[in-house]
Design a protein around this motif. Structure first.
Motif, PDB file in Angstrom:
ATOM      1  N   ASP A 183       0.846  -1.195   0.000  1.00 20.00           N
ATOM      2  CA  ASP A 183       0.000   0.000   0.000  1.00 20.00           C
ATOM      3  C   ASP A 183       0.884   1.247   0.000  1.00 20.00           C
ATOM      4  OD1 ASP A 183      -2.153   1.704   0.134  1.00 20.00           O
ATOM      5  OD2 ASP A 183      -2.591   1.330   2.256  1.00 20.00           O
TER       6      ASP A 183
ATOM      7  N   GLU B  37       0.895   0.017  -6.424  1.00 21.35           N
ATOM      8  CA  GLU B  37      -0.566  -0.134  -6.446  1.00 21.35           C
ATOM      9  C   GLU B  37      -1.016  -1.413  -7.143  1.00 21.35           C
ATOM     10  OE1 GLU B  37      -3.773   3.185  -6.505  1.00 21.35           O
ATOM     11  OE2 GLU B  37      -3.463   2.602  -8.602  1.00 21.35           O
TER      12      GLU B  37
ATOM     13  N   HIS C 191      -0.530  -4.096  -4.618  1.00 23.46           N
ATOM     14  CA  HIS C 191      -1.507  -3.861  -3.548  1.00 23.46           C
ATOM     15  C   HIS C 191      -2.875  -4.407  -3.967  1.00 23.46           C
ATOM     16  CE1 HIS C 191      -3.638  -1.943  -0.303  1.00 23.46           C
ATOM     17  NE2 HIS C 191      -4.279  -1.107  -1.101  1.00 23.46           N
TER      18      HIS C 191
ATOM     19  N   VAL D   4      -9.439   1.770  -5.164  1.00 21.58           N
ATOM     20  CA  VAL D   4      -8.286   1.687  -6.074  1.00 21.58           C
ATOM     21  C   VAL D   4      -8.751   1.911  -7.516  1.00 21.58           C
ATOM     22  CG1 VAL D   4      -6.479   0.185  -7.024  1.00 21.58           C
ATOM     23  CG2 VAL D   4      -6.951   0.162  -4.555  1.00 21.58           C
TER      24      VAL D   4
ATOM     25  N   ARG E 258      -9.451   5.538  -8.269  1.00 21.61           N
ATOM     26  CA  ARG E 258      -8.199   6.275  -8.543  1.00 21.61           C
ATOM     27  C   ARG E 258      -7.710   6.012  -9.962  1.00 21.61           C
ATOM     28  NH1 ARG E 258      -6.928   4.700  -3.152  1.00 21.61           N
ATOM     29  NH2 ARG E 258      -5.503   3.041  -3.821  1.00 21.61           N
ATOM     30  N   ARG E 259      -8.031   4.821 -10.469  1.00 18.86           N
ATOM     31  CA  ARG E 259      -7.594   4.474 -11.826  1.00 18.86           C
ATOM     32  C   ARG E 259      -8.622   4.882 -12.887  1.00 18.86           C
ATOM     33  NH1 ARG E 259      -4.522  -1.345 -11.638  1.00 18.86           N
ATOM     34  NH2 ARG E 259      -2.842  -0.679 -10.258  1.00 18.86           N
TER      35      ARG E 259
END
Length: 446
Positions: A227, A231, A234, A258, A261-262
């Motif tokens: 983390d 990523e 993670h 996650v 964020r992507r």
């Protein structure tokens, strides 16, 4: 010999260490079994079993034992008062990390068991449980077997005290006994993490994972270690954990975050939906159990009140209804039939059969609803479908046997009616009505 060893461990816990058990359960049968295990099998003379039917009083007792430094092991039902005990367990482990907790369950899925261990439960007992099973589980809970467990306990205490060199010495001892010990490797990895050497920690965690692919702890360590570092890795370990233990809503939410964020919003939504669904399912088990308790309290006194609450829970559950909920439909059908609402009962069973088309009990109950409405031929068709699914389903029920015998008799299917009356006589040899009808059926068949 092994059983005697377990008996000895449990006996010492009660008699030499002054240990106690706090049982939070409404199950009187398990209470009696546990009490008999302590008194008769173990032979403890102390009053060391504390039983509570609600969580709050049980928690007060645990706090009292902790304050007085009394060693305490908690037995807690998966459901208490119709409510899941998950939050209680998580809170207990956060406040008292060393508290030993055993969860009591009925039949449950593998992912449920995985989740219990993940939130810190020490053991799980499936009910009904034998005395030997209780003793063995309790022995492993209060004293994990072997030198490795002893070293692990010492190593964790040294790590918590910041004594890194001494902890690494303990790791060496563990790994000299068992070179690929996942616990020993993870402990070494934890030392490296505390010292700020994340890459060395990851190497230890990876080796621990390779030693035991189904063990959750190395994966959790790896997900945490990556983390903020990598990523992709993670996410990889979060998803591996999710496959092994899919009921963890926090992890599903983290996976969704996650993907946000992507900018992969479709995948984020998928995991957020799963998190909500899992949390809803947990809440629905509470609603379902509450409705069942209400209808049990009402009994036959008010079919309309039973109908009200059962219909409500089925409505609330909606898309989450599954085969575990068939009992709700059967109870609702009986409540509807008790008010003469046979058409509504048939609609209810039809809906249930879409969820569980092979359930012989639903087919039988629908047949009885058709009979209430005066359509004997439809009733017989339902009975035939029930018997096709399970030819012996009526064998333990005198009422079902009599009903089916009478209805087959009414359409002159004497050969089919006879086994039902004979079964009534097997269950109740003095049943005069069944005896007369069996004789009539035999005569017609002959």
């Amino acid at each position: 010999m092994a059983e005697k060893k377990y008996d000895s461990i449990v006996y010492d816990y009660f008699e030499k260490k002054g240990g106690v058990i706090v049982l939070m359960s409404e199950d009187m049968l398990f209470k009696r079994t546990l009490s008999a295990t302590i008194l008769k099998i173990i032979g403890s003379k102390r009053d060391c079993l504390n039983v509570f039917e609600n969580v709050q009083t049980g928690l007060k007792k645990i706090q009292e034992f902790q304050k007085n430094k009394v060693e305490c092991t908690v037995f807690i039902e998966r459901l208490i008062g119709g409510r899941p005990s998950t939050d209680t367990i998580i809170t207990l482990k956060q406040l008292l990390p060393d508290l030993k907790i055993v969860v009591l369950v009925g039949e449950t899925r593998r992912e449920n068991i995985a989740y219990f261990y993940e939130i810190g439960v020490n053991n799980v007992i499936s009910k009904p449980a034998s005395m030997n099973n209780i003793i063995e589980k309790l022995a492993f809970t209060i004293k994990p077997q072997g030198k490795l467990s002893e070293y692990m306990g010492l190593g964790k205490r040294l790590l918590a005290a910041g004594k890194f060199k001494e902890t690494l010495d303990i790791c060496d001892k563990i790994l000299s006994i068992k070179p690929d010990s996942p616990a020993g490797l993870m402990l070494r990895g934890d030392v490296h993490m505390e010292q700020g050497d994340r890459q060395a920690a990851i190497a230890c965690y990876l080796k621990a994972h390779e030693s035991s692919h189904l063990y959750l702890e190395p994966l959790k360590k790896l997900a945490h270690a990556y983390d903020g570092l990598d990523e992709d890795k993670h996410l990889e370990y979060l998803k591996k954990l999710d496959r092994l233990s899919p009921l963890n809503t926090d992890r599903k939410t983290n996976i969704g975050a996650v993907y946000v964020r992507r900018k992969k919003m479709d995948l984020a939504e998928k995991y957020f939906d799963q998190a909500i669904e899992s949390a809803t399912r947990e809440a629905m088990s509470q609603v379902g159990n509450l409705a069942q308790r209400i209808t049990e309290a009402v009994g036959k006194a008010s079919p309309s009140m039973s109908e009200k609450y059962l219909a409500k829970v089925i409505e609330v559950k909606g898309a989450t209804l599954n085969k575990d909920d068939i009992i709700l439909f059967n109870k609702l059908g009986i409540a509807l039939r008790g008010q003469g609402k046979w058409r509504e009962a048939i609609d209810n069973y039809s809906r249930a059969l879409k969820i569980s088309p092979d359930d012989e009990g639903l087919h039988y109950n629908m047949g009885m609803a058709w009979f209430d409405g005066g359509d004997v031929n439809q009733a017989v068709k339902c009975f035939d479908r029930a018997l096709k699914q399970n030819p012996d389903f009526y064998m333990t029920s005198q009422v079902a046997s009599m009903n089916m015998g009478n209805i087959f008799l009414s359409v002159r299917r004497m050969e089919d009616a006879l086994p039902f009356f004979e079964n009534v006589l097997r269950l109740d040899p003095g049943n005069r009505e069944a005896s007369e009808k069996a004789a009539a059926a035999r005569k017609a068949v002959a």
